[in-house]
Design an enzyme around this catalytic site. Structure first.
Site, PDB file in Angstrom:
ATOM      1  N   GLU A 250      34.861  43.210  31.825  1.00  0.00           N
ATOM      2  CA  GLU A 250      34.365  44.357  32.593  1.00  0.00           C
ATOM      3  C   GLU A 250      35.530  44.825  33.456  1.00  0.00           C
ATOM      4  O   GLU A 250      35.911  44.156  34.414  1.00  0.00           O
ATOM      5  CB  GLU A 250      33.180  43.958  33.477  1.00  0.00           C
ATOM      6  CG  GLU A 250      32.620  45.124  34.268  1.00  0.00           C
ATOM      7  CD  GLU A 250      31.642  44.694  35.344  1.00  0.00           C
ATOM      8  OE1 GLU A 250      31.144  45.580  36.057  1.00  0.00           O
ATOM      9  OE2 GLU A 250      31.390  43.492  35.485  1.00  0.00           O
ATOM     10  N   CYS A 284      34.581  49.965  40.770  1.00  0.00           N
ATOM     11  CA  CYS A 284      35.206  50.278  39.483  1.00  0.00           C
ATOM     12  C   CYS A 284      34.680  51.565  38.872  1.00  0.00           C
ATOM     13  O   CYS A 284      35.408  52.261  38.173  1.00  0.00           O
ATOM     14  CB  CYS A 284      35.022  49.113  38.509  1.00  0.00           C
ATOM     15  SG  CYS A 284      33.292  48.751  38.112  1.00  0.00           S
TER      16      CYS A 284
END
Length: 458
Positions: A250, A284
Site C-alpha cells: 500500500e 497517502c
C-alpha cells in the site's frame, strides 16, 4: 518521559541484542517524548523464530471460534487503552486529536472485532463442483509468518489492518513499526498480553531500514504486508518477487481533485479539509492538486484561499485545532523547501507558506500555491514549472518538438532535484525531445496546487 526499553518477542519483554535505543520526538515541541528499543538483525531472527514456533504450538491447533474469542478479548484490551493511545499518537506525529481518537484510538479495536465476527461465520472448507466433473474442495489455511511493516502517519489503524486479518486466518505476526511512532506500537503488545494471546503469535520490533530489509528477506517469513513510500515499496516488491513470496503493498501517490464547471463551491470548500489537508496533509490519498475550469479559476482560488486561511493551526491535543505540526523537523524543512521552490518558479502564495509564529516547533502555516505566473506541467508527478503563455494554442498543436518553437514555448531538458521533489530546467532547447514533458496536456482545466501536501507521504 515514556520509555519502552525492551522489545516484545515470544510473549516476553527482551532487551535488544545490540543495545540500541532511539529517541521519539514530540512533533509539536521537538522535545524528547520517550525512548524506544530498536531491533537489529539478531532481534528480527528471534522474532521470526518465535512466530514460526507459535504456528506449531497451541495457536496452530485452535479452532476459528477460539481464535475469534481471543480477538474479541484483544479488541476489548485495545478499547480500554483507546484514549491514551490516541493522545500518544498525536504527540508522536502531530495528528489532531479529533482525528486521532477515531482512527488511532478506537480504530484498531473495531478492526479486530470485525475479523473476529468474520471468522465465526466462515467455514474451514468449501465444496464446489469441478469444472471437468467431480468436486473441488477449497480449504482455508494460514499462510504462515507475516511480516507487517507500518509507517508513522496512521500507525495504529495501518498496523491493525495487517494484524487483525492475519491473526483471524491463523497466521502469526512480526510487526515492525516506524521509529518515529515506536512508542504507540507497544500498546499492541500490552493488549495482546492482557488478552492472553499465546507466546510468539504477535511480536513487536521497532527498527530502521536495516531491520526492515532483514525482515523482508528473512527465509522464515511467508508473507510481507507493507505500507509506506513508493520507493521502499518498489524495493520490497523486487525482493519478494525474486523469492516468490506473497506481498501486499500500500503505497503513496499523487491524487487530483477535479472541480467541474457546474460545481457547488460551497460544498467543495466544506470538504477541502478531509480531501486535501487531513492529518496535516500527511495522508497517502490526499488530493495534492486541484484541477479547476479556466472559467472558474479565480473563484476556486478564492474558495481555497479563504477555506485554508480559516483553519486553526495549533496544538494537536487541542480539540479546536484543524492543522497540527508535521511529524518532524526534517519533514517541516522538506515542505518549506517545496514552498520556496514554488516561489522561485513563479508561484504566488495566497495564504500561509511560512513557519508558524507559535512556539511549537513543528508548525507550518498552510501554503496554497494558487495564482501562478507559470503553468504546472501535468505530465510530471513531481511538478515541472513551465511557461503557460501559449497553453490554449498547444491544444491545437499536439505534435512534440519544433512546433513549440513556433509557438514561443521553449523545450528544455529537465534535471531531477530529488531533495526538493521537483524537476528544474537545464540545458539548451531540445527540439527533438526525449519524450518527457514535451507538450502540455490539452483540455479546459488548469492546475491549482497546495504547497504543503507536495511533501506529504504515507
Amino acid at each position: 518521559m515514556l520509555d519502552r526499553n525492551e522489545l516484545f518477542i515470544d510473549g516476553t519483554w527482551t532487551a535488544p541484542a545490540s543495545g540500541e535505543h532511539g529517541d521519539v520526538i514530540e512533533a509539536a515541541t521537538e522535545k524528547v517524548l520517550g525512548r524506544s528499543a530498536l531491533a537489529g538483525p539478531t532481534d528480527i531472527d528471534a522474532a521470526v523464530a518465535a512466530a514460526r514456533a507459535a504456528l506449531d504450538g497451541p495457536w496452530g491447533s485452535m479452532s476459528r471460534a477460539e481464535r475469534a474469542d481471543l480477538l474479541d478479548r484483544f479488541a476489548a484490551a485495545m478499547t480500554a487503552r483507546a484514549r491514551a493511545t490516541a493522545e500518544l499518537v498525536s504527540r508522536e506525529n502531530g495528528m489532531p486529536i479529533t482525528l486521532a481518537k477515531p482512527t488511532n484510538g478506537y480504530g484498531p479495536a473495531a478492526m479486530l472485532s470485525y475479523y473476529a465476527g468474520l471468522i465465526r461465520s466462515a467455514e474451514d472448507e468449501e465444496v464446489r463442483p469441478g469444472a471437468l466433473g467431480g468436486r473441488t474442495v477449497v480449504r482455508s489455511e494460514p499462510v504462515g509468518v507475516v511480516a507487517a511493516i507500518t509507517p508513522w502517519n496512521y500507525p495504529q489503524p495501518l498496523a491493525a489492518m495487517k494484524i487483525a486479518p492475519a491473526l483471524a486466518a491463523g497466521c502469526t505476526v512480526v510487526l515492525k513499526p516506524a521509529p518515529e511512532t515506536a512508542l504507540d506500537a507497544f500498546v499492541f503488545a500490552d493488549a495482546a498480553q492482557e488478552a492472553g494471546l499465546p507466546a510468539g503469535v504477535l511480536n513487536v520490533v521497532p527498527g530502521g531500514r536495516e531491520a526492515g530489509a532483514h525482515l523482508v528477506g528473512h527465509p522464515g517469513v511467508d508473507k510481507v504486508a507493507f505500507t509506506g513510500s513508493t520507493v521502499a515499496g518498489r524495493a520490497i516488491g523486487e525482493v519478494c518477487g525474486r523469492l516468490l513470496r506473497p506481498v501486499t503493498l500500500e503505497l503513496g501517490g499523487k491524487s487530483a481533485a477535479i472541480v467541474a464547471e457546474d460545481a457547488d463551491l460551497g460544498v467543495f470548500a466544506d470538504h477541502l479539509l478531509e480531501v486535501s489537508l487531513v492529518n496535516n496533509g500527511q495522508t497517502c490519498h490526499a488530493s495534492t492538486r486541484i484541477l479547476a475550469p479556466r472559467s472558474r479559476y479565480g473563484e476556486v482560488v478564492d474558495a481555497v484561499t479563504e477555506t485554508v486561511r480559516a483553519l486553526r493551526v495549533g496544538d494537536p491535543l487541542d480539540k479546536t485545532t484543524a492543522i497540527g505540526p508535521l511529524v518532524s523537523a526534517a519533514q517541516r524543512e522538506r515542505v518549506l523547501g517545496h514552498i520556496e521552490s514554488g516561489r522561485a518558479g513563479g508561484y504566488q502564495i495566497t495564504t500561509g507558506g511560512r513557519r508558524s509564529r507559535r512556539p511549537r516547533a513543528g508548525l507550518v502555516r498552510r501554503a496554497d500555491r494558487l495564482r501562478r505566473r507559470r503553468q504546472l506541467c501535468p505530465h510530471c508527478a513531481g511538478g515541472d514549472l513551465r511557461s503557460g503563455a501559449h497553453h490554449h494554442r498547444v491544444r491545437r498543436h499536439r505534435r512534440r518538438g519544433a512546433h513549440r518553437q513556433r509557438l514561443g514555448v521553449r523545450t528544455r531538458r529537465h534535471r531531477v532535484d530529488r531533495r526538493r521533489g521537483v524537476r528544474t530546467r537545464t540545458g539548451p532547447p531540445d527540439p527533438n525531445g526525449d519524450g518527457r514533458c514535451q507538450s502540455l496536456r490539452p483540455g479546459p482545466h488548469r492546475s491549482v496546487r497546495r504547497g504543503e501536501g507536495i511533501g506529504s507521504r504515507t
